[in-house]
Design an enzyme around this catalytic site. Structure first.
Site, mmCIF file in Angstrom:
data_model
loop_
_atom_site.group_PDB
_atom_site.id
_atom_site.type_symbol
_atom_site.label_atom_id
_atom_site.label_comp_id
_atom_site.label_asym_id
_atom_site.label_seq_id
_atom_site.Cartn_x
_atom_site.Cartn_y
_atom_site.Cartn_z
ATOM 1 N N SER A 144 0.805 -1.223 0.000
ATOM 2 C CA SER A 144 0.000 0.000 0.000
ATOM 3 C C SER A 144 0.838 1.272 0.000
ATOM 4 C CB SER A 144 -0.951 0.027 1.203
ATOM 5 O OG SER A 144 -0.259 0.373 2.380
ATOM 6 N N LYS A 182 1.628 4.120 7.322
ATOM 7 C CA LYS A 182 0.836 4.983 6.449
ATOM 8 C C LYS A 182 1.264 6.450 6.620
ATOM 9 C CE LYS A 182 -2.197 1.947 4.816
ATOM 10 N NZ LYS A 182 -1.436 0.777 5.259
#
Length: 227
Positions: A144, A182
């Site tokens: 991701s 993230k």
């Protein structure tokens, strides 16, 4: 894994920049490595750049930046010194950091902790004056964050912290159980706002939580990758 010529060139560039603050010219590189033309130097530099060891700076002559050195740089420097007379031998300066399992660069996964494992990293990755105890390593699991250059299997070097700036890449602990890597994108608002953990892959959606559900465990300061 670097080729012998790539190791020789990296050692040459590092030694010259340490001594004079600027890298050697392409002609000097060509002569030092015994190559017939500068096209060979271009290929070696491109290979080093693709592997994350150097960076070319735009709009500046002879503008190269050393990003990191291989863990076995001492051996590589010694090899290069024998192959190319006059090259300086560069001592490897590494630190051993605890390796705390895997962190998801995808969906959050349960944190894995194995304090018995460690990872050798270049001290330069931690920054000047940074304390070893403030850092640890995690293995990246997932894709991701690929658009930020973070790939599955990379080793993420993390500096412990409880605060971060908007846009930092952080290790976030969710519900005291799951961890993920993230971008940190808090959204101010009434009642404390929300925490947005944003991926760097268009195939993933941002993760949105109430502030009390998310706790910072650190932020990314470096990456190691095996080839």
């Amino acid at each position: 894994m670097l080729t012998r010529k790539q190791q020789e060139l990296l050692t040459l560039i590092k030694g010259r920049m340490d001594e004079e603050g600027v890298p050697p010219s392409f002609d000097e590189m060509k002569d030092a490595l015994g190559l017939a033309s500068k096209s060979g130097i271009h290929r070696l530099i491109t290979g080093l750049e693709e592997r994350g060891f150097i960076r070319r700076l735009p709009h500046r002559a002879r503008a190269l930046e050393i990003v990191r050195m291989p863990e076995n740089m001492q051996g590589a420097a010694n090899t290069a010194t024998h192959a190319v007379p006059g090259l300086p031998a560069i001592a490897a300066n590494t630190l051993s950091l605890p390796l705390y399992g895997r962190i998801a660069a995808g969906h959050a996964i349960e944190a894995l902790s194995d304090p018995g494992q460690s990872l050798e990293v270049p001290a330069s990755l931690l920054g000047r004056g940074a304390a070893r105890a403030e850092h640890y390593a995690l293995e990246v699991d997932g894709d991701s964050m690929i658009e930020a250059g973070i790939l599955d299997g990379d080793s993420a070097i993390i500096r412990r912290c409880e605060r971060a700036e908007r846009g930092d890449i952080v290790v976030a602990l969710i519900d005291e159980q799951d961890v993920t890597l993230k971008y940190w994108q808090p959204k101010p608002g009434t009642g404390g706002g929300q925490i947005v953990l944003e991926p760097a892959n268009k195939n993933y959606k941002p993760m949105v939580f109430e502030p009390e559900r998310v706790r910072l465990q650190g932020k990314l300061v470096g990456l190691l990758r095996q080839y």
